[in-house]
Design an enzyme around this catalytic site. Sequence first.
Site: not given
Ligand code: SIN
Length: 360
Positions: A44, A124-125
Amino acid sequence: MWPRGASLTIAAMNTQTSSSSALPSGQGSTSVLPRIAVLATGGTIAGAAADATNTSGYQAGVVGVDQLLDAVPALSTVARIAPEQIASVDSKDMAMALWTTLAQRINTLLASDDIDGVVVTHGTDTLEETAYLLHLTIKSDKPVVLTAAMRPASALSADGPLNLLNAVTVAAHSRSHGQGVLVAFNNRIHSARDVVKTSTYAVDAFQSPEIGALGWVQDGRVEFQRGVVRAHTLATEFVIGPNWPLVEIVVSYAGVSRSTVDALVAGGVRGIVVAGTGNGSIHASMQQALADAASQGVAVVRSSRVGSGHVMRNGAAPDDALGFISAGSLNPYKSRVLLMLALAAGGTGPVALQKVFDTY
Ligand code: SIN
């Protein structure tokens, strides 16, 4: 090789007077800035939506590393940046082959006198999984700092630019050496071993349950409030390689059957991590299937789906009798990372594998 601020010094930076921790790499006021490689993998932080108020319907990993860096002019006062685009993925699609590429590239960069530290931008995932993988396989005491964002780069109040600046600030700081892999997010500095994502939407999405963050970073200041106790980086037995033993995660819940475990064993799984209830307790049907798997040589690790706390050995299940391993305070996802590395390193049997989990 150093397209941004290559000849800058820190002479003019930082008007704070209260602590030397405001200076990167503990250098004097005329020193050349540290050289930090920024490796972009997507997420993200590199996401874009059709309009600035859309923070959920966007595409991750579409903004390139140069654009990410251009959005943060202040980076040139902190470090000389060497950018690399390693991948452009939504981290839900992180794959072990990419882990191998990333870890090998970081090891190569850090072995060079030209690089003082590495920042990885990531989704983040699965950030907590990648961070722990690197924590166990990077062979350097130079700083490696992961960062990410909850809002896409196109959003109002995008959190990525400040997270990136803070991550580079931490990577450029002398006190970050020897701490293992770090995560800089929302002004906090976490250890890769402890950090987990705890919110689906909030910008304060990462916590280190039970024990808290290692420290904080704000306005160029870096402060560590505790150290990292368990072995990492140079002190591990793990070497990143191309081979990843098949290890899967199953969840115990009301009414669960043994069928998932049986299917995994039939498919040749080498290890199973169970996200148990409470203190790693397991429904009787699934526990019998896992005991059968362990008797066939499958490594079975008991973790918990709760999200904080630890799993006591021989607490909610008789590990000694069933040949199970307790994950201690590692969550199921990090337990899987450790079990894959341990099996790849030739670890075998519940006694040896329990020692691995007690060590890392
Ligand atoms: C994010 O980064 O918050 C979600 C998408 C990902 O993990 O690539």
